[in-house]
Design a protein around this motif. Structure first.
Motif, PDB file in Angstrom:
ATOM      1  N   CYS A 285       0.826  -1.205   0.000  1.00  0.00           N
ATOM      2  CA  CYS A 285       0.000   0.000   0.000  1.00  0.00           C
ATOM      3  C   CYS A 285       0.866   1.264   0.000  1.00  0.00           C
ATOM      4  CB  CYS A 285      -0.913  -0.019   1.226  1.00  0.00           C
ATOM      5  SG  CYS A 285      -1.992   1.423   1.357  1.00  0.00           S
ATOM      6  N   GLN A 286       0.375   2.287  -0.680  1.00  0.00           N
ATOM      7  CA  GLN A 286       0.980   3.624  -0.634  1.00  0.00           C
ATOM      8  C   GLN A 286      -0.002   4.566   0.037  1.00  0.00           C
ATOM      9  OE1 GLN A 286       2.942   4.373  -4.834  1.00  0.00           O
ATOM     10  NE2 GLN A 286       1.063   3.210  -5.071  1.00  0.00           N
ATOM     11  N   VAL A 287       0.537   5.485   0.846  1.00  0.00           N
ATOM     12  CA  VAL A 287      -0.290   6.514   1.474  1.00  0.00           C
ATOM     13  C   VAL A 287       0.188   7.864   0.963  1.00  0.00           C
ATOM     14  CG1 VAL A 287      -1.015   7.626   3.617  1.00  0.00           C
ATOM     15  CG2 VAL A 287      -0.729   5.128   3.539  1.00  0.00           C
ATOM     16  N   ALA A 288      -0.709   8.633   0.383  1.00  0.00           N
ATOM     17  CA  ALA A 288      -0.386   9.972  -0.110  1.00  0.00           C
ATOM     18  C   ALA A 288      -1.157  10.999   0.694  1.00  0.00           C
ATOM     19  CB  ALA A 288      -0.737  10.099  -1.598  1.00  0.00           C
ATOM     20  N   LEU A 289      -0.463  12.027   1.145  1.00  0.00           N
ATOM     21  CA  LEU A 289      -1.070  13.126   1.894  1.00  0.00           C
ATOM     22  C   LEU A 289      -1.225  14.305   0.953  1.00  0.00           C
ATOM     23  CD1 LEU A 289       1.184  12.902   5.094  1.00  0.00           C
ATOM     24  CD2 LEU A 289      -0.951  11.675   4.622  1.00  0.00           C
ATOM     25  N   LEU A 290      -2.462  14.760   0.771  1.00  0.00           N
ATOM     26  CA  LEU A 290      -2.744  15.855  -0.147  1.00  0.00           C
ATOM     27  C   LEU A 290      -3.216  17.080   0.622  1.00  0.00           C
ATOM     28  CD1 LEU A 290      -4.590  14.094  -3.118  1.00  0.00           C
ATOM     29  CD2 LEU A 290      -2.166  14.671  -2.909  1.00  0.00           C
ATOM     30  N   GLY A 291      -2.952  18.235   0.047  1.00  0.00           N
ATOM     31  CA  GLY A 291      -3.396  19.484   0.651  1.00  0.00           C
ATOM     32  C   GLY A 291      -2.701  20.657  -0.018  1.00  0.00           C
ATOM     33  N   SER A 292      -3.009  21.838   0.461  1.00  0.00           N
ATOM     34  CA  SER A 292      -2.409  23.062  -0.070  1.00  0.00           C
ATOM     35  C   SER A 292      -1.044  23.293   0.589  1.00  0.00           C
ATOM     36  CB  SER A 292      -3.335  24.241   0.221  1.00  0.00           C
ATOM     37  OG  SER A 292      -3.301  24.546   1.614  1.00  0.00           O
ATOM     38  N   PRO A 293      -0.292  24.302   0.126  1.00  0.00           N
ATOM     39  CA  PRO A 293       0.972  24.619   0.803  1.00  0.00           C
ATOM     40  C   PRO A 293       0.791  24.902   2.298  1.00  0.00           C
ATOM     41  CG  PRO A 293       0.892  25.713  -1.325  1.00  0.00           C
ATOM     42  CD  PRO A 293      -0.468  25.091  -1.123  1.00  0.00           C
ATOM     43  N   LYS A 294      -0.367  25.425   2.697  1.00  0.00           N
ATOM     44  CA  LYS A 294      -0.625  25.686   4.113  1.00  0.00           C
ATOM     45  C   LYS A 294      -0.682  24.402   4.927  1.00  0.00           C
ATOM     46  CE  LYS A 294      -3.433  29.806   3.176  1.00  0.00           C
ATOM     47  NZ  LYS A 294      -4.799  30.394   3.302  1.00  0.00           N
ATOM     48  N   ASP A 295      -0.952  23.267   4.268  1.00  0.00           N
ATOM     49  CA  ASP A 295      -1.080  21.988   4.957  1.00  0.00           C
ATOM     50  C   ASP A 295       0.229  21.208   5.004  1.00  0.00           C
ATOM     51  OD1 ASP A 295      -3.883  22.401   5.225  1.00  0.00           O
ATOM     52  OD2 ASP A 295      -4.187  21.671   3.182  1.00  0.00           O
ATOM     53  N   HIS A 296       1.289  21.747   4.407  1.00  0.00           N
ATOM     54  CA  HIS A 296       2.529  20.979   4.297  1.00  0.00           C
ATOM     55  C   HIS A 296       3.086  20.623   5.676  1.00  0.00           C
ATOM     56  CE1 HIS A 296       6.115  19.450   2.269  1.00  0.00           C
ATOM     57  NE2 HIS A 296       6.805  19.976   3.264  1.00  0.00           N
ATOM     58  N   GLU A 297       3.022  21.559   6.603  1.00  0.00           N
ATOM     59  CA  GLU A 297       3.616  21.314   7.922  1.00  0.00           C
ATOM     60  C   GLU A 297       2.892  20.194   8.662  1.00  0.00           C
ATOM     61  OE1 GLU A 297       4.595  23.740  12.077  1.00  0.00           O
ATOM     62  OE2 GLU A 297       4.131  24.847  10.234  1.00  0.00           O
ATOM     63  N   VAL A 298       1.558  20.236   8.684  1.00  0.00           N
ATOM     64  CA  VAL A 298       0.821  19.191   9.391  1.00  0.00           C
ATOM     65  C   VAL A 298       0.998  17.855   8.679  1.00  0.00           C
ATOM     66  CG1 VAL A 298      -1.396  19.580   8.214  1.00  0.00           C
ATOM     67  CG2 VAL A 298      -1.368  18.611  10.505  1.00  0.00           C
ATOM     68  N   CYS A 299       1.082  17.868   7.351  1.00  0.00           N
ATOM     69  CA  CYS A 299       1.305  16.623   6.616  1.00  0.00           C
ATOM     70  C   CYS A 299       2.712  16.079   6.881  1.00  0.00           C
ATOM     71  CB  CYS A 299       1.076  16.837   5.129  1.00  0.00           C
ATOM     72  SG  CYS A 299      -0.671  17.052   4.689  1.00  0.00           S
ATOM     73  N   ALA A 300       3.702  16.954   7.044  1.00  0.00           N
ATOM     74  CA  ALA A 300       5.053  16.503   7.398  1.00  0.00           C
ATOM     75  C   ALA A 300       5.043  15.840   8.765  1.00  0.00           C
ATOM     76  CB  ALA A 300       6.010  17.685   7.373  1.00  0.00           C
ATOM     77  N   GLU A 301       4.247  16.363   9.681  1.00  0.00           N
ATOM     78  CA  GLU A 301       4.114  15.760  11.001  1.00  0.00           C
ATOM     79  C   GLU A 301       3.506  14.361  10.896  1.00  0.00           C
ATOM     80  OE1 GLU A 301       1.861  16.739  15.254  1.00  0.00           O
ATOM     81  OE2 GLU A 301       2.002  18.293  13.698  1.00  0.00           O
ATOM     82  N   VAL A 302       2.493  14.222  10.056  1.00  0.00           N
ATOM     83  CA  VAL A 302       1.870  12.913   9.854  1.00  0.00           C
ATOM     84  C   VAL A 302       2.882  11.942   9.265  1.00  0.00           C
ATOM     85  CG1 VAL A 302       0.104  11.640   8.577  1.00  0.00           C
ATOM     86  CG2 VAL A 302      -0.444  13.875   9.565  1.00  0.00           C
ATOM     87  N   ALA A 303       3.600  12.370   8.217  1.00  0.00           N
ATOM     88  CA  ALA A 303       4.544  11.489   7.540  1.00  0.00           C
ATOM     89  C   ALA A 303       5.642  11.034   8.485  1.00  0.00           C
ATOM     90  CB  ALA A 303       5.134  12.201   6.325  1.00  0.00           C
ATOM     91  N   ALA A 304       6.167  11.950   9.294  1.00  0.00           N
ATOM     92  CA  ALA A 304       7.250  11.598  10.218  1.00  0.00           C
ATOM     93  C   ALA A 304       6.778  10.584  11.245  1.00  0.00           C
ATOM     94  CB  ALA A 304       7.780  12.856  10.900  1.00  0.00           C
ATOM     95  N   ALA A 305       5.602  10.774  11.800  1.00  0.00           N
ATOM     96  CA  ALA A 305       5.085   9.870  12.828  1.00  0.00           C
ATOM     97  C   ALA A 305       4.661   8.523  12.245  1.00  0.00           C
ATOM     98  CB  ALA A 305       3.903  10.521  13.552  1.00  0.00           C
ATOM     99  N   ALA A 306       4.379   8.495  10.938  1.00  0.00           N
ATOM    100  CA  ALA A 306       3.927   7.254  10.301  1.00  0.00           C
ATOM    101  C   ALA A 306       5.076   6.387   9.815  1.00  0.00           C
ATOM    102  CB  ALA A 306       3.003   7.571   9.133  1.00  0.00           C
TER     103      ALA A 306
END
Length: 345
Positions: free
Chosen positions: A217-238
């Protein structure tokens, strides 16, 4: 010599400023096209929303607004209205409730101007609808504009978008997503405010469960540039970038639409990307806290809307007024995983 044929009168739809609202307005265009199949329909939309309208079969041309957000810019609106006048519109449907958007078709001399009263737009809107109390769900709210003012008769069609195989293939290649492997899309952001966001740690826990259950499985996090920080937090913890693609701010909206069209399932807060996934008929787990799932539900064939329906919800606030955000924080990742597995099964 015979006289030149008169140009076909056109319809202008003035888009809402939010992506999700634009998606939920699509059934209005389906009703307009069904009633007048030979009448071209153009949409005037902000650049940030225009890509959504380009994925709708009912739209003939998308015109991008040149106006700054929040500014009246009366002279600029008058100049733009002159350009619209030359295109020969017979009717305009003004979906934003603001005065400044109602000015445009009035200045352009468009004979029929349809919309809600909004900011006391008497005269600017000459086929005026009135909000219901309590308010209708958003799809029905916009779809009602297709007919005479009053209650909507039959239930409206559901929103529908489409992406071509070529668009999907190009988006996967640009994002580094393997088109031959399963793909889950998570949308951890929410443009309206932080109160609508499921905690990053919960998204990360869900990603870990998914990757453990299926290593392909692949997990992709999508969002605007404003969401990059929270998505980086998700990616690091995952588990880091090897496990999760943080694509927030790295895709255009058109590419994000194509990636969602490829997804095996989508997990999202109440956001524009949620409604895009629903309109693409992807399996969707929709997370609601401060907003009402009955007001803007997902419409996919396979969908789960999760809301704890706490006494303090829906508050419809950008930030939690009680400083605990229990409506989102207490949605357990195990509960979401269970719903996601049921959709995938």
């Amino acid at each position: 010599m015979s006289a030149a044929a008169a140009p076909v009168p056109r319809i202008l739809v003035i888009s809402p400023n939010w992506i999700g609202d634009a998606v939920m307005a699509q059934p209005l265009l389906r009703l307009l096209r069904a009633a007048r199949p030979d009448t071209p329909i153009d949409v005037l939309a902000p650049p940030s929303v225009a890509p959504v309208w380009r994925q709708m079969a009912e739209v003939d041309e998308v015109l991008q607004t040149p106006f700054r957000h929040g500014a009246l810019q009366l002279r600029e609106r008058w100049r733009y209205a002159r350009l619209l006048r030359a295109r020969g519109y017979a009717a305009a449907y003004v979906l934003p409730n603001t005065l400044k958007y109602a000015l445009i078709p009035w200045l352009a001399g468009i004979a029929t101007r349809v919309g809600y009263k909004g900011e006391s737009r008497y005269g600017l809107i000459n086929r005026m609808h009135h909000d219901d109390v309590p308010p209708r769900p958003m799809v029905a709210f916009y779809a009602a504009l297709a007919g005479a003012p009053g209650p909507l008769g039959a239930a409206p069609p559901r929103p529908a978008l489409a992406a071509t195989p070529a668009q999907i293939g190009a988006a996967c290649a640009a994002a580094g997503v393997d088109a031959g492997r399963p793909l889950l899309v998570f949308a951890p952001g929410a443009e309206f405010g932080a109160a609508k966001r499921w905690p990053a740690a919960h998204f990360a826990a869900l990603a870990r469960r998914a990757l453990l259950a299926d290593p392909r499985c692949q997990v992709a996090l999508l969002g605007s540039p404003k969401d990059h920080e929270v998505c980086a937090e998700v990616a690091a913890a995952a588990g880091g970038p090897a496990a999760v693609h943080n694509l927030a701010g790295r895709t255009s909206l058109a590419e994000a639409i194509a990636l969602i069209a490829k997804a095996d399932a989508v997990v999202a807060n109440d956001s524009g990307l949620l409604h895009i996934a629903s309109a693409l008929n992807r399996p969707v787990v929709a997370l609601y806290g401060p907003t009402d799932p009955d007001h803007a539900p997902p419409f996919s064939d396979r969908a789960a809307a999760i809301s704890l329906r706490l006494d303090c919800a829906p508050c419809r606030q950008r930030e939690c007024p009680l400083d605990h955000q229990d409506c989102m924080r207490r949605i357990d990742p195990a509960m979401v995983w269970q719903r996601l597995c049921a959709l995938l099964a």
